[in-house]
Design a protein around this motif. Structure first.
Motif, short mmCIF file in Angstrom:
data_model
loop_
_atom_site.label_atom_id
_atom_site.label_comp_id
_atom_site.label_asym_id
_atom_site.label_seq_id
_atom_site.Cartn_x
_atom_site.Cartn_y
_atom_site.Cartn_z
N SER A 117 -18.78 4.61 24.98
CA SER A 117 -17.68 3.58 25.30
C SER A 117 -16.52 4.10 25.63
CB SER A 117 -17.56 2.86 23.62
OG SER A 117 -17.14 3.75 22.96
N GLY A 118 -16.25 5.51 25.50
CA GLY A 118 -15.10 6.11 25.86
C GLY A 118 -13.81 5.89 24.58
N GLU A 119 -14.31 5.53 23.61
CA GLU A 119 -13.31 5.22 22.31
C GLU A 119 -12.97 6.69 21.94
OE1 GLU A 119 -14.89 2.62 19.54
OE2 GLU A 119 -15.26 0.76 20.90
N LEU A 120 -11.73 6.38 21.23
CA LEU A 120 -11.19 7.82 20.61
C LEU A 120 -10.85 7.25 19.38
CD1 LEU A 120 -10.45 10.67 20.70
CD2 LEU A 120 -8.17 10.13 21.92
N ASN A 121 -11.27 7.89 18.27
CA ASN A 121 -10.59 7.52 16.96
C ASN A 121 -10.81 6.18 16.66
OD1 ASN A 121 -9.94 10.27 16.37
ND2 ASN A 121 -7.80 9.90 17.30
N GLY A 122 -11.94 5.32 17.12
CA GLY A 122 -11.98 4.00 17.05
C GLY A 122 -10.98 3.13 17.80
N SER A 123 -10.46 3.55 18.73
CA SER A 123 -9.70 2.40 19.48
C SER A 123 -9.93 2.66 21.04
CB SER A 123 -8.22 2.89 19.17
OG SER A 123 -7.46 2.29 20.18
N SER A 124 -10.09 1.56 21.60
CA SER A 124 -10.41 1.64 23.15
C SER A 124 -9.07 1.31 23.79
CB SER A 124 -11.44 0.71 23.40
OG SER A 124 -11.06 -0.65 22.92
N GLU A 125 -7.89 1.17 23.06
CA GLU A 125 -6.79 0.87 23.91
C GLU A 125 -6.28 2.12 24.77
OE1 GLU A 125 -5.31 -2.03 24.38
OE2 GLU A 125 -6.85 -3.13 23.26
N ILE A 126 -5.62 1.99 25.85
CA ILE A 126 -5.05 2.94 26.62
C ILE A 126 -3.51 2.56 26.85
CG2 ILE A 126 -4.93 4.20 28.76
CD1 ILE A 126 -8.04 3.79 29.12
N TRP A 127 -2.55 3.45 26.61
CA TRP A 127 -1.14 3.20 27.00
C TRP A 127 -0.66 4.70 27.30
CZ3 TRP A 127 1.46 -0.43 28.47
CH2 TRP A 127 2.87 -0.46 28.44
N VAL A 128 -0.23 4.87 28.56
CA VAL A 128 0.22 6.20 28.91
C VAL A 128 1.60 5.95 29.97
CG1 VAL A 128 -0.10 8.19 30.27
CG2 VAL A 128 -2.18 7.07 29.56
N PRO A 129 2.49 6.13 29.11
CA PRO A 129 3.97 5.92 29.51
C PRO A 129 4.12 6.82 30.77
CG PRO A 129 4.01 6.18 26.92
CD PRO A 129 2.68 6.52 27.53
N SER A 130 3.66 7.86 30.95
CA SER A 130 3.86 8.81 32.17
C SER A 130 3.47 8.13 33.56
CB SER A 130 3.55 10.17 31.68
OG SER A 130 2.23 10.17 31.49
N ASN A 131 2.38 7.17 33.24
CA ASN A 131 1.74 6.46 34.44
C ASN A 131 2.73 6.14 35.14
OD1 ASN A 131 -0.65 7.64 33.87
ND2 ASN A 131 -1.46 5.68 33.40
N PRO A 132 2.69 5.59 36.55
CA PRO A 132 3.46 4.61 37.26
C PRO A 132 3.80 3.41 36.58
CG PRO A 132 2.01 5.78 38.82
CD PRO A 132 1.67 6.28 37.35
N ARG A 133 4.89 2.63 36.66
CA ARG A 133 5.49 1.60 36.06
C ARG A 133 4.32 0.48 36.42
NH1 ARG A 133 10.86 -1.36 37.09
NH2 ARG A 133 9.83 -1.82 39.28
N GLY A 134 3.62 -0.14 35.57
CA GLY A 134 2.57 -1.30 35.62
C GLY A 134 1.36 -0.54 35.39
N ALA A 135 1.08 0.72 35.48
CA ALA A 135 -0.17 1.32 35.44
C ALA A 135 -0.40 1.92 33.90
CB ALA A 135 -0.45 2.57 36.42
N GLU A 136 0.39 1.71 32.91
CA GLU A 136 0.25 2.31 31.77
C GLU A 136 -0.95 2.26 30.81
OE1 GLU A 136 4.54 1.42 32.37
OE2 GLU A 136 2.55 0.18 32.79
N ARG A 137 -1.75 1.04 31.52
CA ARG A 137 -3.03 1.05 30.80
C ARG A 137 -4.02 1.59 31.31
NH1 ARG A 137 -2.35 -3.21 26.89
NH2 ARG A 137 -0.39 -4.38 27.02
N LEU A 138 -3.95 2.16 32.25
CA LEU A 138 -5.10 2.96 33.08
C LEU A 138 -5.01 4.38 32.53
CD1 LEU A 138 -4.58 1.82 36.72
CD2 LEU A 138 -6.14 0.75 34.90
#
Length: 399
Positions: free
Chosen positions: A83-104
């Motif tokens: 599933s790609g989960e890490l520590n029981g969470s599947s949410e992605i948030w990467v502030p260093s990504n381009p604006r608008g793509a933080e969830r990728l």
């Protein structure tokens, strides 16, 4: 005895059928269990299982036809990845990504693009045996096709050719073999800088080391693009242009070709025209007819181009703000020179107004944009420095 003999004969085929049926059911259940793992993982990603099965069917059909060399396990998702989960969470948030793509996930973010042409078939990894390192753009009308043909032939296959068509005529250019490999963008009655703002975003032209943003009325008999690039690199120029042969009157001494030099970065202008020896138009200055920008310089200049000021007048005095020190990194290449033919082609795209010829209205707009741009630039810098003063005045100094 007869009955017993008969029942034993019947029992054997029944037992055999049970074994066959049990085996079939076991295989079927095993298949369902096997495919359930990727479907469970894909469901968490919002991919309907039915859609995945349909894609698999389409892909398998493609495989049978020899359309791809990939195996089904590598298509779309890795079925072994879970599933790609890490520590029981599947949410992605990467502030260093381009604006608008933080969830990728960063690995899937494609921040840049290009003008490379790709095939509609075959392995994508084999589409581009060679990637051009430079980009040249011309804003053109079909009436100048012969002049553009001569100009394009001065640029090697190491250049991507991009034509902006202000007269809406594009297909006729296919009479030239090179045109079939060029990129064509058409919008009627628009200027070079209108196109540049909309189609030359820094993230689009990021693969190119240098970007040529040229007019259509340039004579290039004494110009070679590859040699030009060599001189630009040698002299560390971030913003440049070829020297102008003074066939007709020149507006500025800085852009005039100087004999016996490879490059010059300074000149002497009329009294009072320059506020200092390192200031435009005596230095740190090129005109907007045939500028060449490094990738880094263009990233700054693009943001300076105003969305509504489409003629670019005033940019030549302001591009120095994008490089430091500007009087060393902006220059004119004398050893590769051009002729500005001064054809009023874009002016003919204007409209007649109350006794004014079309070109007169265009010229008046150019002059108006010049004052508007310089005013905006001055006001923006004034507001910035004012904000710094306010910031510092609000900082309390401990006693």
């Amino acid at each position: 005895m007869g009955i017993l003999h008969r029942s034993s004969v019947i029992k054997r085929p029944i037992d055999s059928m049970r074994v066959i049926l049990t085996t079939f059911v076991g295989v079927f259940l095993g298949f369902l269990i096997g495919i359930s793992f990727p479907l469970l993982s894909l469901t968490k990603l919002g991919v309907p299982p039915g859609l995945v099965l349909k894609v698999d069917q389409m892909y398998n059909t493609d495989m049978k036809s020899g359309g791809s060399s990939q195996t089904p396990e590598n298509v779309a998702f890795d079925r072994r990845s879970g599933s790609g989960e890490l520590n029981g969470s599947s949410e992605i948030w990467v502030p260093s990504n381009p604006r608008g793509a933080e969830r990728l996930a960063p690995g899937i973010v494609a921040a840049d693009s290009d003008f490379y042409l790709h095939r509609l078939w075959g392995d994508p990894n084999e589409d581009l045996p060679r990637k051009p390192n430079y980009l040249v753009t011309f804003t053109v009308g079909y009436n100048q096709r012969d002049n553009i043909d001569k100009a394009v032939k001065k640029f090697s296959e190491n250049f991507t050719i991009l034509l902006f068509h202000y007269d809406g005529r594009t297909t006729e250019w296919d009479d030239f073999e090179w045109s079939k490999r060029a990129i064509h963008v058409s919008a009627r009655k628009q200027s070079k800088w209108w196109y540049a703002k909309r189609f030359l975003h820094p993230d689009i032209v990021a693969p190119y080391d240098y970007i040529f943003v040229w007019d259509e009325d340039l004579g290039v008999e004494n110009f070679d693009a590859e040699e030009y690039i060599k001189l630009v690199r040698k002299h560390g120029l971030e913003i440049s242009q070829p020297g102008l042969e003074p066939v007709k009157g020149l507006a500025w001494q800085m852009t005039k070709k100087q004999d016996g030099l490879e490059v010059h970065k300074h000149t002497v202008e009329k009294a009072g025209w320059c506020t200092g020896p390192n200031m435009p138009p005596c230095a740190a200055f090129v005109e907007i007819m045939a500028p060449v920008f490094s990738r880094t310089a263009w990233r700054c200049v693009w943001y300076m181009i105003q969305n509504d000021l489409i003629h670019g007048w005033g940019l030549d005095f302001a591009v120095r703000k994008c490089v430091e020190p500007a009087h060393e990194k902006i220059g004119v290449v004398d050893a590769q020179w051009i002729v500005h033919q001064g054809l009023p082609s874009l002016g003919s795209q204007g409209e007649t107004e109350v006794g004014k010829a079309p070109w007169q209205g265009v010229r008046e707009r150019c002059k108006k944009e010049w004052t508007m741009f310089l005013s905006r630039l001055a006001n923006a810098e004034k507001a910035y420095f004012k904000s710094l003063e306010n910031h510092h005045s609000n900082i309390s100094v401990p006693l």
